[in-house]
Design an enzyme around this catalytic site. Structure first.
Site, PDB file in Angstrom:
ATOM      1  CB  CYS A 157      -0.950   0.005   1.194  1.00 46.07           C
ATOM      2  SG  CYS A 157      -0.164  -0.366   2.778  1.00 46.07           S
ATOM      3  CB  SER A 187      -7.213   0.116   7.924  1.00 44.59           C
ATOM      4  OG  SER A 187      -6.583   1.181   7.237  1.00 44.59           O
ATOM      5  N   GLY A 188      -4.006  -0.873   7.828  1.00 41.15           N
ATOM      6  CA  GLY A 188      -2.979  -1.613   7.115  1.00 41.15           C
ATOM      7  C   GLY A 188      -2.585  -2.897   7.811  1.00 41.15           C
ATOM      8  CE  LYS A 241       6.135  -6.448   3.199  1.00 38.50           C
ATOM      9  NZ  LYS A 241       4.833  -6.451   3.928  1.00 38.50           N
ATOM     10  NE  ARG A 262       0.635  -0.039  11.118  1.00 35.35           N
ATOM     11  CZ  ARG A 262       0.477  -0.468   9.870  1.00 35.35           C
ATOM     12  NH1 ARG A 262      -0.245   0.234   9.007  1.00 35.35           N
ATOM     13  NH2 ARG A 262       1.052  -1.597   9.464  1.00 35.35           N
ATOM     14  CG  HIS A 269      -1.098   4.183   4.461  1.00 30.84           C
ATOM     15  ND1 HIS A 269      -1.760   3.892   5.624  1.00 30.84           N
ATOM     16  CD2 HIS A 269      -0.626   2.992   3.982  1.00 30.84           C
ATOM     17  CE1 HIS A 269      -1.696   2.575   5.839  1.00 30.84           C
ATOM     18  NE2 HIS A 269      -1.017   2.027   4.874  1.00 30.84           N
TER      19      HIS A 269
END
Length: 364
Positions: A157, A187-188, A241, A262, A269
């Site tokens: 994401c 929510s990630g 990533k 976070r 985001h």
């Protein structure tokens, strides 16, 4: 149904659907959504309906624990969850998969072997060289590589919104280096993490001690500079990533230095980026290039409230760019703020857009 589409058929109504040859879809495609009870899976179903994806059958799949439950599809339809362990993928054209890496590792190859094209939203296949990693606005040509494995990977994401913002700038002046700090919503991490934020916030107001479970520290009223597991060099897997997915999608020569954090929000985001370019670039030309690029909305007024926050981007499809300005610490540098709904463009929407591109260019 919107647009006058026929009611979706169920497996019980159609029996075992035999695989149809490509190019013979008179009404539409047969689609299976794996992980349909999760936050991303539910959003995929919503977006399929919203965008009127050409499907004449949609199946909702999850683990046996959810068998028989119902999930919504569009404004006036529901689908019954089927156990993926018992599901026959023969006859399915496209699988939109978001069940978690272990489940996807098992069932994505099975679906591909049965003849489906799998668009996988987990991290499991992303860095495999024979699996294309796609953001449709950024590297649509790479999708042709799906024929090697029958699997396409959806990026992380935080990577998706970043490379979408970087693409028009890279075309304009060639990016050398990116320093990015992320501000990522709970929510990630899934529904349980969102529940933890809610429960901790409520508990603090009731003088109850926070009890971290999904996160290593209290998330309510806090920021945690730790997403995914730590690696030997001190970075986290989430940061890894962003580095390697960006190189695969955008350009292997682009250097990325991320710090992923976070924060105590539910959806959306945020990313703060400092970008160094090979060539001279100015704010006006950068803003013009961003405005003209599909999927990007520039909202940048140098006044109080003249920017977009994560809260405001929830439910929106665009990647929003604000606070665009020169970075005076390097010869050719820009700084800007970037936000996007991580459940939509950061996951479900990008997955559906890949399916749309697949249908438009490859499966007719």
């Amino acid at each position: 149904m919107r647009g006058g589409r026929a009611r979706l058929r169920t497996r019980a109504e159609t029996g075992n659907i035999t695989q149809r040859k490509k190019g013979t879809h008179d009404m539409g495609y047969t689609v299976a959504v794996l992980g349909a009870t999760g936050a991303v899976g539910r959003e995929i179903l919503n977006i399929l309906a919203e965008r009127e994806f050409p499907a004449d059958a949609v199946y909702a799949l999850a683990s046996g624990r959810s068998h028989g439950k119902r999930v919504t599809y569009g404004e006036d339809s529901e689908l019954t969850i089927q156990d993926v362990g018992e599901f026959d993928f023969r006859g399915v054209d496209i699988v939109l998969s978001s069940p978690g890496s272990k489940v996807s590792a098992e069932y994505a190859p099975k679906a591909a072997e049965a003849g489906a094209v799998v668009i996988d939203n987990t991290s499991h296949f992303r860095m495999e060289p024979d699996v294309p990693l796609i953001v449709p606005e950024v590297n649509p040509g790479a999708l042709a590589g799906y024929t090697k494995r029958g699997i396409v990977a959806n990026p992380n994401c935080s990577t998706i919104q970043m490379v979408l913002a970087l693409k028009p700038l890279h075309e304009l002046a060639t990016i050398r280096r990116v320093v990015v700090s992320t501000y990522q919503a709970t929510s990630g991490s899934g529904k349980a993490a969102m529940d933890e934020l809610f429960n901790q916030t409520r508990g603090i107001y009731m003088n109850e001690p926070a009890q971290p479970q999904e996160y290593p520290k209290q998330i309510a009223f806090n920021a945690i500079p730790h997403i995914d597991s730590f690696m030997d060099d001190g970075s986290t897997k989430e940061e890894w990533k962003m580095v390697h997915e960006t190189r695969k999608i955008l350009d292997p020569d682009v250097r990325v230095a991320p710090t992923c954090v976070r924060i105590a929000t539910f959806i959306g985001h945020g990313e703060s980026l400092n970008v160094e370019f090979e060539d001279e670039i100015d704010e006006t030309s950068a803003a013009d290039a961003l405005r003209e690029f599909p999927g990007i909305s520039v909202v940048d007024h140098r006044e109080d409230g003249g920017y977009v926050t994560p809260y405001e981007c929830a439910g929106e499809d665009a990647v929003f760019i604000s606070r665009l300005r020169r970075d005076p610490t390097v010869d050719n540098g820009l700084a800007f703020w970037c936000v996007s709904d991580n459940l939509r463009k950061g996951a479900a929407l990008n997955t559906v857009q890949i399916a749309e591109l697949l249908v438009e260019q490859h499966l007719r």
